[in-house]
Design a protein around this motif. Structure first.
Motif, PDB file in Angstrom:
ATOM      1  N   THR A  45     -28.879  -2.313  53.410  1.00  0.00           N
ATOM      2  CA  THR A  45     -30.295  -2.547  53.141  1.00  0.00           C
ATOM      3  C   THR A  45     -31.175  -1.996  54.268  1.00  0.00           C
ATOM      4  O   THR A  45     -30.679  -1.497  55.282  1.00  0.00           O
ATOM      5  CB  THR A  45     -30.558  -4.052  53.020  1.00  0.00           C
ATOM      6  OG1 THR A  45     -30.328  -4.654  54.313  1.00  0.00           O
ATOM      7  CG2 THR A  45     -29.646  -4.690  51.981  1.00  0.00           C
ATOM      8  N   ALA A  46     -32.501  -2.156  54.083  1.00  0.00           N
ATOM      9  CA  ALA A  46     -33.443  -1.750  55.133  1.00  0.00           C
ATOM     10  C   ALA A  46     -33.207  -2.560  56.407  1.00  0.00           C
ATOM     11  O   ALA A  46     -33.379  -2.051  57.523  1.00  0.00           O
ATOM     12  CB  ALA A  46     -34.873  -1.940  54.640  1.00  0.00           C
ATOM     13  N   ASP A  47     -32.800  -3.818  56.250  1.00  0.00           N
ATOM     14  CA  ASP A  47     -32.499  -4.650  57.430  1.00  0.00           C
ATOM     15  C   ASP A  47     -31.311  -4.074  58.198  1.00  0.00           C
ATOM     16  O   ASP A  47     -31.322  -4.025  59.436  1.00  0.00           O
ATOM     17  CB  ASP A  47     -32.188  -6.079  56.995  1.00  0.00           C
ATOM     18  CG  ASP A  47     -33.391  -6.762  56.376  1.00  0.00           C
ATOM     19  OD1 ASP A  47     -33.963  -7.647  57.013  1.00  0.00           O
ATOM     20  OD2 ASP A  47     -33.752  -6.379  55.238  1.00  0.00           O
ATOM     21  N   ASP A  48     -30.270  -3.654  57.467  1.00  0.00           N
ATOM     22  CA  ASP A  48     -29.116  -3.024  58.121  1.00  0.00           C
ATOM     23  C   ASP A  48     -29.538  -1.757  58.857  1.00  0.00           C
ATOM     24  O   ASP A  48     -29.070  -1.479  59.961  1.00  0.00           O
ATOM     25  CB  ASP A  48     -28.048  -2.678  57.083  1.00  0.00           C
ATOM     26  CG  ASP A  48     -27.444  -3.905  56.434  1.00  0.00           C
ATOM     27  OD1 ASP A  48     -27.060  -4.824  57.173  1.00  0.00           O
ATOM     28  OD2 ASP A  48     -27.359  -3.945  55.197  1.00  0.00           O
ATOM     29  N   GLN A  49     -30.421  -0.999  58.214  1.00  0.00           N
ATOM     30  CA  GLN A  49     -30.901   0.242  58.836  1.00  0.00           C
ATOM     31  C   GLN A  49     -31.639  -0.058  60.134  1.00  0.00           C
ATOM     32  O   GLN A  49     -31.409   0.581  61.166  1.00  0.00           O
ATOM     33  CB  GLN A  49     -31.823   0.981  57.857  1.00  0.00           C
ATOM     34  CG  GLN A  49     -32.334   2.314  58.351  1.00  0.00           C
ATOM     35  CD  GLN A  49     -31.290   3.402  58.277  1.00  0.00           C
ATOM     36  OE1 GLN A  49     -30.271   3.339  58.988  1.00  0.00           O
ATOM     37  NE2 GLN A  49     -31.530   4.399  57.445  1.00  0.00           N
TER      38      GLN A  49
ATOM     39  N   SER B 273     -28.950   6.594  72.110  1.00  0.00           N
ATOM     40  CA  SER B 273     -28.583   7.638  71.146  1.00  0.00           C
ATOM     41  C   SER B 273     -29.662   8.700  71.055  1.00  0.00           C
ATOM     42  O   SER B 273     -30.834   8.470  71.377  1.00  0.00           O
ATOM     43  CB  SER B 273     -28.363   7.024  69.764  1.00  0.00           C
ATOM     44  OG  SER B 273     -27.264   6.160  69.765  1.00  0.00           O
ATOM     45  N   GLY B 274     -29.253   9.873  70.557  1.00  0.00           N
ATOM     46  CA  GLY B 274     -30.185  10.956  70.299  1.00  0.00           C
ATOM     47  C   GLY B 274     -30.710  10.891  68.880  1.00  0.00           C
ATOM     48  O   GLY B 274     -30.674   9.844  68.222  1.00  0.00           O
ATOM     49  N   VAL B 275     -31.182  12.038  68.388  1.00  0.00           N
ATOM     50  CA  VAL B 275     -31.794  12.090  67.057  1.00  0.00           C
ATOM     51  C   VAL B 275     -30.837  11.608  65.978  1.00  0.00           C
ATOM     52  O   VAL B 275     -31.208  10.817  65.104  1.00  0.00           O
ATOM     53  CB  VAL B 275     -32.265  13.528  66.749  1.00  0.00           C
ATOM     54  CG1 VAL B 275     -32.651  13.672  65.277  1.00  0.00           C
ATOM     55  CG2 VAL B 275     -33.444  13.902  67.638  1.00  0.00           C
ATOM     56  N   ASP B 276     -29.587  12.075  66.017  1.00  0.00           N
ATOM     57  CA  ASP B 276     -28.641  11.716  64.954  1.00  0.00           C
ATOM     58  C   ASP B 276     -28.437  10.209  64.870  1.00  0.00           C
ATOM     59  O   ASP B 276     -28.416   9.638  63.777  1.00  0.00           O
ATOM     60  CB  ASP B 276     -27.285  12.398  65.188  1.00  0.00           C
ATOM     61  CG  ASP B 276     -27.330  13.874  64.856  1.00  0.00           C
ATOM     62  OD1 ASP B 276     -28.424  14.365  64.529  1.00  0.00           O
ATOM     63  OD2 ASP B 276     -26.288  14.529  64.925  1.00  0.00           O
ATOM     64  N   GLY B 277     -28.282   9.561  66.013  1.00  0.00           N
ATOM     65  CA  GLY B 277     -28.055   8.128  66.009  1.00  0.00           C
ATOM     66  C   GLY B 277     -29.273   7.352  65.549  1.00  0.00           C
ATOM     67  O   GLY B 277     -29.174   6.423  64.744  1.00  0.00           O
ATOM     68  N   LEU B 278     -30.459   7.749  66.030  1.00  0.00           N
ATOM     69  CA  LEU B 278     -31.679   7.028  65.690  1.00  0.00           C
ATOM     70  C   LEU B 278     -32.162   7.336  64.278  1.00  0.00           C
ATOM     71  O   LEU B 278     -33.050   6.645  63.766  1.00  0.00           O
ATOM     72  CB  LEU B 278     -32.777   7.347  66.710  1.00  0.00           C
ATOM     73  CG  LEU B 278     -32.462   6.900  68.150  1.00  0.00           C
ATOM     74  CD1 LEU B 278     -33.584   7.298  69.089  1.00  0.00           C
ATOM     75  CD2 LEU B 278     -32.220   5.399  68.209  1.00  0.00           C
TER      76      LEU B 278
ATOM     77  N   VAL C 280     -38.594  -4.606  60.556  1.00  0.00           N
ATOM     78  CA  VAL C 280     -37.615  -3.913  59.719  1.00  0.00           C
ATOM     79  C   VAL C 280     -38.255  -2.692  59.084  1.00  0.00           C
ATOM     80  O   VAL C 280     -37.697  -1.593  59.096  1.00  0.00           O
ATOM     81  CB  VAL C 280     -37.053  -4.857  58.645  1.00  0.00           C
ATOM     82  CG1 VAL C 280     -36.311  -4.075  57.566  1.00  0.00           C
ATOM     83  CG2 VAL C 280     -36.135  -5.896  59.271  1.00  0.00           C
ATOM     84  N   GLU C 281     -39.456  -2.870  58.542  1.00  0.00           N
ATOM     85  CA  GLU C 281     -40.134  -1.760  57.876  1.00  0.00           C
ATOM     86  C   GLU C 281     -40.458  -0.630  58.853  1.00  0.00           C
ATOM     87  O   GLU C 281     -40.291   0.557  58.531  1.00  0.00           O
ATOM     88  CB  GLU C 281     -41.425  -2.257  57.208  1.00  0.00           C
ATOM     89  CG  GLU C 281     -41.218  -3.207  56.047  1.00  0.00           C
ATOM     90  CD  GLU C 281     -40.847  -4.625  56.494  1.00  0.00           C
ATOM     91  OE1 GLU C 281     -40.992  -4.942  57.697  1.00  0.00           O
ATOM     92  OE2 GLU C 281     -40.381  -5.415  55.642  1.00  0.00           O
ATOM     93  N   ALA C 282     -40.909  -0.993  60.057  1.00  0.00           N
ATOM     94  CA  ALA C 282     -41.278   0.023  61.047  1.00  0.00           C
ATOM     95  C   ALA C 282     -40.063   0.832  61.492  1.00  0.00           C
ATOM     96  O   ALA C 282     -40.106   2.067  61.549  1.00  0.00           O
ATOM     97  CB  ALA C 282     -41.948  -0.636  62.254  1.00  0.00           C
ATOM     98  N   LEU C 283     -38.958   0.143  61.810  1.00  0.00           N
ATOM     99  CA  LEU C 283     -37.766   0.849  62.269  1.00  0.00           C
ATOM    100  C   LEU C 283     -37.133   1.668  61.148  1.00  0.00           C
ATOM    101  O   LEU C 283     -36.576   2.739  61.392  1.00  0.00           O
ATOM    102  CB  LEU C 283     -36.759  -0.145  62.847  1.00  0.00           C
ATOM    103  CG  LEU C 283     -37.149  -0.761  64.202  1.00  0.00           C
ATOM    104  CD1 LEU C 283     -36.112  -1.771  64.650  1.00  0.00           C
ATOM    105  CD2 LEU C 283     -37.320   0.320  65.262  1.00  0.00           C
ATOM    106  N   SER C 284     -37.224   1.177  59.922  1.00  0.00           N
ATOM    107  CA  SER C 284     -36.711   1.955  58.792  1.00  0.00           C
ATOM    108  C   SER C 284     -37.515   3.235  58.619  1.00  0.00           C
ATOM    109  O   SER C 284     -36.967   4.297  58.309  1.00  0.00           O
ATOM    110  CB  SER C 284     -36.771   1.122  57.505  1.00  0.00           C
ATOM    111  OG  SER C 284     -35.890   0.032  57.580  1.00  0.00           O
ATOM    112  N   GLU C 285     -38.827   3.141  58.837  1.00  0.00           N
ATOM    113  CA  GLU C 285     -39.672   4.336  58.734  1.00  0.00           C
ATOM    114  C   GLU C 285     -39.367   5.323  59.856  1.00  0.00           C
ATOM    115  O   GLU C 285     -39.334   6.535  59.635  1.00  0.00           O
ATOM    116  CB  GLU C 285     -41.149   3.927  58.776  1.00  0.00           C
ATOM    117  CG  GLU C 285     -42.091   5.084  58.487  1.00  0.00           C
ATOM    118  CD  GLU C 285     -43.537   4.642  58.360  1.00  0.00           C
ATOM    119  OE1 GLU C 285     -44.428   5.489  58.570  1.00  0.00           O
ATOM    120  OE2 GLU C 285     -43.781   3.452  58.051  1.00  0.00           O
ATOM    121  N   VAL C 286     -39.133   4.803  61.058  1.00  0.00           N
ATOM    122  CA  VAL C 286     -38.731   5.675  62.172  1.00  0.00           C
ATOM    123  C   VAL C 286     -37.438   6.410  61.819  1.00  0.00           C
ATOM    124  O   VAL C 286     -37.304   7.610  62.060  1.00  0.00           O
ATOM    125  CB  VAL C 286     -38.553   4.847  63.462  1.00  0.00           C
ATOM    126  CG1 VAL C 286     -37.845   5.672  64.535  1.00  0.00           C
ATOM    127  CG2 VAL C 286     -39.900   4.368  63.976  1.00  0.00           C
ATOM    128  N   ALA C 287     -36.480   5.682  61.240  1.00  0.00           N
ATOM    129  CA  ALA C 287     -35.207   6.296  60.849  1.00  0.00           C
ATOM    130  C   ALA C 287     -35.439   7.402  59.823  1.00  0.00           C
ATOM    131  O   ALA C 287     -34.839   8.482  59.905  1.00  0.00           O
ATOM    132  CB  ALA C 287     -34.262   5.242  60.291  1.00  0.00           C
TER     133      ALA C 287
END
Length: 419
Positions: free
Chosen positions: A124-128, A140-145, A212-219
């Motif tokens: 889910t988005a929470d897991d992300q 981490s770099g780009v791939d990890g983030l 959760v929403e902010a970090l998912s958007e960053v991902a």
């Protein structure tokens, strides 16, 4: 409305060409039970055959009852359900990582044996968001983030995460509204696990807008950056690389002109392709190899060696990584090489495939004529009877034997875009 949003997310993951046979991994937790119900509706509408699998890690006494709950629910939907049992935990190392790896290995084998086109998992988005936070802590770099991909190929299977934009809260609301049972894993409250620490840290960071929403958007944003870098890496590889005897050979001059990040990616992808590893070597180890190459020194990582030879950088299997591998002629050697003879009588029971090594190369007087460097040839496959070398196909002593990379050399370039 949560139901409409969730239904659309699942449909977007598989339409307009739904798979003929789709697997779904269901633990009994809320996320996977919601996914199961949503996929059942999708498969009923579009004629997809849905198969359900649960992995019992054998680590909690409640696991068997949870698997039965899933089985009973599947029975009510008219779906076949299989339980896979993991018995490989020896009590050492990182439990969650070992369990995750085993889970994918077991499900991948299950999917291949049942001719399943793809397996859906309930991240889910929470897991992300939790994944991004944990990887941020690891620098981490780009791939990890960029977090988890919505679709990837691993263990010979395509894995799909249809709910990566859905929150746990949305899914719990959907379950309650649809009167679907689920279980809560008690480990979700165990602070000993890194993911649970990240989950609780997110609650503390919410007042800062780190949600959760902010970090998912960053991902998602970084995923687009990763796609661009992967494409540039592919173009650079097509321009500067060829494959020879299972080694990846890079034009030294062209490599030096590439940005450091593209050089790093080429080296990582080459090592992954050669070693069969799914995960990249640590950045520090990779940059150590790259810095050594710039000084004319050889370097090793992930069972591979890289060294400048002539006007090229050769990346190849390290001999020590394969020195003890033995297999029959009809088996896959080092999980990548297929050997065959044009004379079937040569493939007897007393024949073994192993690395050529120094003792084998000494029995190939014309090896220099093949144009391949000495250290590269040491880790190439060869055919033996006891201590007698019968064939070294890549060292100029084929004797009617042939050695080929499983799937062909183009799999290297294909892997650059499917990683």
């Amino acid at each position: 409305m949560p139901e409409q949003r969730l239904t659309q997310q699942v449909a977007d993951a598989f339409l307009p060409r739904p798979p003929a046979v789709l697997g779904v991994a269901v633990s009994g937790g809320g996320d996977s039970m919601a996914l199961l119900h949503l996929l059942h509706m999708l498969s009923t509408l579009h004629g997809t055959k849905l198969r359900v699998v649960t992995v019992d890690h054998g680590l909690r006494p409640e696991a068997a009852a949870e698997a039965k709950m899933v089985a009973d629910f599947c029975c009510g939907l008219g779906l076949r359900h299989d339980v896979l049992v993991w018995e490989g935990w020896d009590g050492t190392g990182n439990l969650q990582d070992a369990a995750r790896r085993a889970r994918y290995e077991l499900m991948g084998a299950w999917g291949r044996s049942n001719k399943i086109d793809a397996i859906a998992v309930g991240h889910t988005a929470d897991d992300q968001a939790e994944t991004v936070l944990m990887r941020l802590a690891r620098r981490s770099g780009v791939d990890g983030l960029a977090g988890m991909k919505r679709r990837l190929v691993m263990e010979g299977m395509t894995w799909v995460r249809p709910l990566l934009s859905a929150s746990r809260a949305e899914l719990r609301a959907y379950l309650t509204q649809s009167k679907i049972p689920w279980v809560e894993d008690p480990s979700n409250n165990n602070d000993a696990f890194e993911r649970i620490k990240a989950r609780k840290a997110l609650e503390a960071l919410e007042p800062l807008g780190i949600t959760v929403e902010a970090l998912s958007e960053v991902a998602d944003n970084l995923l687009e950056v990763r796609k661009a870098l992967e494409w540039q890496t592919f173009l650079a590889a097509r321009d500067a690389i060829y494959v020879n005897a299972g080694a990846v050979v890079v034009d030294d001059h062209k490599m030096r002109l590439l940005p450091d990040e593209i050089q790093r990616r080429l080296l990582v992808r080459a090592m992954n392709w050669i070693s069969g590893e799914h995960y990249p070597a640590r950045r520090k180890a990779v940059f150590s190899v790259l810095n050594g190459l710039r000084r004319g020194q050889a370097g090793t990582a992930e069972g591979c060696q890289a060294r400048r030879i002539g006007g090229a950088v050769w990346i190849f299997r390290e001999y020590n990584a394969v020195a003890d591998i033995r297999c029959a002629p009809d088996a896959l050697w080092d999980d990548r090489w297929r050997l065959s003879s044009s004379d079937p009588a040569q493939a007897g029971k007393d024949i073994v495939i192993r690395a050529l090594g120094e003792d084998g190369l000494a029995q190939c007087p014309d090896w220099r004529n093949c144009g391949r460097p000495h250290p590269v040839l040491l880790s190439t496959p060869s055919v033996w009877r006891d201590d007698t070398l019968l064939s070294a196909p890549l060292a100029g002593a084929s004797q009617n034997w042939h050695a080929e990379i499983d799937g062909g050399e183009e799999t290297f370039f294909a892997a650059l875009l499917t990683h």
